[in-house]
Write a protein that holds these residues in place. Structure first.
Motif, short mmCIF file in Angstrom:
data_model
loop_
_atom_site.label_atom_id
_atom_site.label_comp_id
_atom_site.label_asym_id
_atom_site.label_seq_id
_atom_site.Cartn_x
_atom_site.Cartn_y
_atom_site.Cartn_z
N VAL A 1 0.86 -1.19 0.00
CA VAL A 1 0.00 0.00 0.00
C VAL A 1 0.89 1.23 0.00
O VAL A 1 1.75 1.39 0.87
N ASP B 1 0.42 5.33 -0.25
CA ASP B 1 -0.51 6.46 -0.20
C ASP B 1 -0.25 7.44 -1.35
O ASP B 1 0.90 7.65 -1.76
N LYS B 2 -1.31 8.05 -1.83
CA LYS B 2 -1.22 9.02 -2.93
C LYS B 2 -0.31 10.20 -2.61
O LYS B 2 0.23 10.83 -3.50
N ARG C 1 5.55 6.84 -4.26
CA ARG C 1 4.49 6.32 -5.14
C ARG C 1 4.62 6.91 -6.55
O ARG C 1 4.52 6.18 -7.54
N GLU D 1 5.13 4.82 -10.01
CA GLU D 1 4.22 4.94 -11.15
C GLU D 1 4.96 5.38 -12.41
O GLU D 1 4.64 4.92 -13.51
N GLN E 1 -4.89 0.82 -7.70
CA GLN E 1 -3.96 1.87 -7.29
C GLN E 1 -4.70 3.14 -6.89
O GLN E 1 -4.39 3.74 -5.86
N GLN E 2 -5.70 3.53 -7.68
CA GLN E 2 -6.42 4.76 -7.38
C GLN E 2 -7.43 4.60 -6.25
O GLN E 2 -7.53 5.43 -5.36
N TYR F 1 -7.65 2.05 -3.91
CA TYR F 1 -7.20 1.43 -2.65
C TYR F 1 -5.74 1.70 -2.31
O TYR F 1 -5.26 1.20 -1.30
N ASP F 2 -5.02 2.45 -3.17
CA ASP F 2 -3.58 2.68 -2.98
C ASP F 2 -2.81 1.37 -2.98
O ASP F 2 -1.72 1.28 -2.42
#
Length: 194
Positions: free
Chosen positions: A54, A56-57, A62, A66, A135-136, A138-139
């Motif tokens: 996991v 976080d945005k 992260r 990506e 990803q968007q 639930y991270d």
């Protein structure tokens, strides 16, 4: 003297995280490296080996994952308690010297252009398996493990040997508010059938 490091067979690589340790996640893109701590990482599959983590945005790591499609999962040791807490509470967004300020030293493994954190007990190089919805919403990120290594003082022959080594090499397990546990006593269920 550097730690004795050896490759881990990919078929046994999930064992590096199967006991639920806090991990360090690192990534590199366009000359920028970052490392963060993550408490939610687990094995997902065996062949090919996969894991979930996991992210976080709000984290800079992260974005690097990506953009590059690659990342590393590391198993920090009790000796890295402060480092683990520091990279988990500092942000590259507000501290351009986060890694140096947190005491992070990086090492290289041949064939992988990734930032591996020195001093860990295990390393898993991962290729991102893009799942945009997960990803968007639930991270949740999925990685295929494409390389694995361990500090052989504590992980060898496909098994952890925490009970036979320096307690400083034990893995960390995060609870909350800067509170961690180091892995404890080994217990084993023996076959008692006649």
């Amino acid at each position: 003297m550097p730690a004795p490091i050896a490759p881990v067979d990919l078929s046994k690589s999930y064992r590096l995280i199967n006991h639920g340790p806090t991990v360090l996640v690192s990534a590199r893109h366009d000359g920028v490296d970052n490392v963060m701590a993550a408490a939610w990482c687990c094995a997902l599959d065996f062949a090919p080996p996969k894991l979930t983590v996991v992210l976080d945005k709000a984290t800079a790591t992260r974005a690097l994952v990506e953009q590059s499609g690659l990342f590393v999962i590391q198993v920090p040791t009790a000796a890295q308690l402060r480092l683990t807490h520091e990279v988990g509470t500092r942000s590259l967004t507000s501290d351009a010297h986060k890694l140096a300020d947190s005491g992070v030293a990086l090492l290289d493994f041949a064939g992988f252009d990734l930032p591996f954190v020195e001093g860990c007990a295990g390393w898993l190089a991962c290729r991102l398996i893009p799942e945009p919805h997960n990803q968007q919403a639930y991270d949740l990120f999925i990685g295929e493990i494409v390389g694995a290594w361990s500090d052989t003082r504590v992980f060898r022959d496909g098994h952890w040997h925490f009970e036979d080594t320096d307690p400083a090499l034990r893995s960390l397990h995060y609870v909350a508010g800067g509170h961690f546990y180091a892995i404890g006593e080994a217990l084993e269920v023996r076959d008692e059938s006649p």
